[in-house]
Each structure stands twice: as C-alpha cells, then as structure tokens.
Motif scaffolding. Structure first.
Motif: not given
Length: 127
Positions: A37-65
């Motif tokens: 769901v987390i995007g890869k685009g270079p520009t921020p998405r509008p408020v209310g839509q899932p965030v973009n993470s151009p360097k994939n840091l947010l995508r890689k940091s999603v963990l569960y326990a």
C-alpha cells in the motif's frame, strides 16, 4: 464397535497451536499488503492517502510481533529504521517546524485483507 477418547487438554493445546499458526499467517499477509500500500513515488501523496516512500525505508520498516499469551499481533514501523516518522505519517502530527498530515497505511492494509481473514483459520485444527 468404535470408541472415541477425547482429552480436553490435548484439544485445547491443538486449538492454541492452530490459532497461533493462523494468526502468524494473517499477520504476515497484513505486513505484506501494508508494504504494498505504501507508494514508491518521489512526491508526497495527498493527506488521507497512504504515504509515498521513494527510498523504501517505510516499506522496509513495517514489522509485526506475535503475542502468544494474548493471541494477537502488533504491526507497526520499526523505530530503529525510521525513528518516529512512521507514526507521524500514520496519525499526522508535528516534528519541529514540519507538519505532517495523516497518511495511513496500516489501517488500509487491514481493510484490504479483512475479507480473507477467515480463510487463515480454516482447517487450522486437524488431527
């Protein structure tokens, strides 16, 4: 003549083991869908839509326990990777002079898998 013996302790143990396995599978799918769901685009998405993470840091940091005692799981962003940015993007907030609008990804990820959740527990108790 057929006799059937039941052991409540064994049944409870098998139910707990099946539940824990199914919960782990559901948590893993929730994590993967949230990453997608987390995007890869270079520009921020509008408020209310899932965030973009151009360097994939947010995508890689999603963990569960998994919490076996409470039979639940926690899904979130690893603070060791993205500090508090995951929470800021998820809920919105302020960091210094920067103001972040809420761009949730974990909730929408759960909504995408909600229709499939029952399938993880189907057949979890087998002899």
């Amino acid at each position: 003549k057929v006799t059937v013996k039941t052991s409540p302790r064994k049944v409870k143990g098998r139910i707990a083991a099946g539940n824990f396995k199914s919960l782990g599978q559901a948590a893993g799918v929730h994590r993967k869908v949230t990453q997608n769901v987390i995007g890869k685009g270079p520009t921020p998405r509008p408020v209310g839509q899932p965030v973009n993470s151009p360097k994939n840091l947010l995508r890689k940091s999603v963990l569960y326990a998994l919490d076996k005692a409470r039979a639940n799981y926690v899904l979130g962003y690893a603070a060791s990777v993205v500090d508090d940015l995951g929470e800021l993007h998820e809920k919105g907030g302020r960091r210094g002079e920067d103001v972040y609008g809420p761009r949730p990804a974990i909730g929408p990820g759960l909504e995408k898998i909600r229709p499939r959740l029952n399938r993880f527990w189907k057949g979890s108790l087998r002899g």
